[in-house]
Enzyme design. Sequence first.
Site, short mmCIF file in Angstrom:
data_model
loop_
_atom_site.label_atom_id
_atom_site.label_comp_id
_atom_site.label_asym_id
_atom_site.label_seq_id
_atom_site.Cartn_x
_atom_site.Cartn_y
_atom_site.Cartn_z
N GLY A 12 47.69 9.50 10.41
CA GLY A 12 48.64 10.33 11.36
C GLY A 12 49.30 11.13 10.61
CG ASP A 13 53.04 10.81 10.65
OD1 ASP A 13 53.10 11.82 11.77
OD2 ASP A 13 53.01 9.73 10.73
CD GLU A 14 46.68 12.54 9.42
OE1 GLU A 14 46.80 13.20 10.35
OE2 GLU A 14 45.82 11.38 9.34
CE LYS A 16 47.35 14.93 13.96
NZ LYS A 16 47.54 14.00 13.02
N GLY A 40 53.86 13.79 16.99
CA GLY A 40 54.80 14.73 16.55
C GLY A 40 54.40 15.62 15.65
CG HIS A 41 51.66 17.89 16.35
ND1 HIS A 41 50.47 18.33 17.25
CD2 HIS A 41 50.96 16.95 15.80
CE1 HIS A 41 49.53 17.41 16.90
NE2 HIS A 41 49.90 16.39 16.23
CD GLN A 222 48.70 9.56 18.40
OE1 GLN A 222 47.47 9.54 19.06
NE2 GLN A 222 49.75 10.14 18.90
CB THR A 237 47.51 4.89 19.06
OG1 THR A 237 48.52 5.52 20.25
CG2 THR A 237 46.56 5.69 18.69
CB THR A 299 60.36 7.02 15.83
OG1 THR A 299 59.55 6.90 14.48
CG2 THR A 299 59.56 6.61 16.94
N GLY A 300 61.90 9.39 13.90
CA GLY A 300 62.95 9.22 12.72
C GLY A 300 62.52 8.25 11.68
NE ARG A 303 55.73 10.39 9.03
CZ ARG A 303 55.84 11.81 9.10
NH1 ARG A 303 55.73 12.47 7.99
NH2 ARG A 303 56.09 12.58 10.41
CG LEU A 330 47.93 19.45 -4.34
CD1 LEU A 330 47.02 18.24 -4.40
CD2 LEU A 330 46.84 20.63 -4.60
P1 IMP Z 1 51.81 4.15 20.05
O1 IMP Z 1 51.09 5.08 19.76
O2 IMP Z 1 53.46 4.55 20.36
O3 IMP Z 1 51.46 3.02 20.96
O4 IMP Z 1 52.09 3.24 18.39
C1 IMP Z 1 50.93 2.68 17.99
C2 IMP Z 1 50.91 2.84 16.29
O5 IMP Z 1 50.66 4.17 16.34
C3 IMP Z 1 52.19 2.58 15.54
O6 IMP Z 1 52.06 2.06 14.47
C4 IMP Z 1 52.77 4.02 15.49
O7 IMP Z 1 53.77 4.29 14.62
C5 IMP Z 1 51.62 4.88 15.56
N1 IMP Z 1 51.61 6.23 15.86
C6 IMP Z 1 51.64 6.74 17.05
N2 IMP Z 1 51.69 7.97 17.13
C7 IMP Z 1 51.81 8.49 15.68
C8 IMP Z 1 51.92 9.73 15.23
O8 IMP Z 1 51.87 10.83 15.95
N3 IMP Z 1 51.82 9.45 13.72
C9 IMP Z 1 51.69 8.54 13.36
N4 IMP Z 1 51.71 7.21 13.75
C10 IMP Z 1 51.69 7.34 14.95
#
Ligand code: IMP
Length: 428
Positions: A12-14, A16, A40-41, A222, A237, A299-300, A303, A330
């Site tokens: 996630g967080d690439e 997108k 979170g986009h 994600q 997730t 969540t702030g 990473r 990059l």
């Molecule tokens: P949940 O999706 O809130 O249940 O969290 C499960 C796992 O997925 C945790 O490690 C979160 O940090 C991760 N996670 C959920 N949504 C995101 C996202 O949008 N980006 C990155 N990690 C995520």
Amino acid sequence: MANVTVIGAQWGDEGKGKLVDWLSNRADVVVRFQGGHNAGHTLVVGDQVYKLSLLPSGVVQGKLSVIGNGVVVDPWHLVEEIAKLGSQGVTITPDLLVLADNACLILPLHRDLDQAREAAATNKIGTTGRGIGPAYEDKVGRRAIRVADLADREALEAKIDRLLAHHTPLRRGLGLADVDAAGLLAELEAMAPRILPFARPAWLLLDEIVKSGKRVLFEGAQGALLDVDHGTYPYVTSSNTVAGQAAAGSGLGPKGVGYVLGIVKAYTTRVGGGPFPTELFDAVGEHLGTVGKEFGTVTGRSRRCGWFDAALVRQSVALNGISGIALTKLDVLDGLPRLKICVGYRADGQDFSYLPAGLKAQAALTPVYEEMDGWSETTQGARSFRDLPANAVKYVRRIEELIGAPVALLSTSPQRDDTILVRDPFQD
Ligand code: IMP
């Protein structure tokens, strides 16, 4: 190829959001198909920054946007996000946003459960605390409240009773107060007129759209390594995040998935707990976190950061059927004198070309690295391959070789136009 599915190919967080925003120009409709407001986009358009968690990124471009049945929807959050965008000049009407009438709702009791479990756990998943997991549990447990139920008081009442028969003992076990059924019913009834105008059979709309020759852009949330089946379980997730879910989570058949664009960050990050073989705890890790502004949109949280893991992305290419990748961030590597790429792992004298499923094996892995020279010039804002330093091009080419997928796009800053197009996913 008519449709494009965008998925995160790591944890996630690439980046997108930017790519979906950029591609939505070429699409007629943008569809979310899994996850919830845990995503979170961030979209940067000129001097405006839009932070979306639930709404498809296409709304900012005024594209028809669909929240599919595979998404779990917190209605309170949805109205809040709509209001926030409204204050930034983006008006969301039912002509612009469609909410699948068979999507399941996230209720406050799901959030309570998520947070209480995380607080009590010794081995924390590190969830976003937004109730995503418990909402999917109720969906699979066949006791969830769905969008369409908001229009049917009788069904709603019966469903609340059934839901509370499950949640009350759980809540008591965790020391949480009982939920008042009449109060919840009143809250949902008050919410209904704000949500129902957007509710429609999304599958039917998509079927019509595709039959009329229009293009669909699927927006994953994600990343593949957070997939509930294929990810680093249990540190995942609660939804399927892989490209195949675009079909099930929208109601469009598998042929509609089209070109699969994997979004890949030029290094690796993850938030929350779980294995991360290339994680760095040194000055380079700090560089990646600081320069890459690696803080969670939702969540702030800071990473965790590490070297690019080609073994992991190779696995992701296979799991998602990735047609091509968009490489992001990059420029965060600019100025690092030496770079490492993980090409596989070693554990107890055994070599692995993939991430094994067992927890013990995962914990024992040490990455096998290839090293190369970095570059001192800036790659930020580059708009063609010719603008990139030779070593940056070498790095990109080596990644393509190792993961077995070509670079279709290269994103060189958060700005929409700082994007190098190698091949157009909608034309491929
Ligand atoms: P949940 O999706 O809130 O249940 O969290 C499960 C796992 O997925 C945790 O490690 C979160 O940090 C991760 N996670 C959920 N949504 C995101 C996202 O949008 N980006 C990155 N990690 C995520």
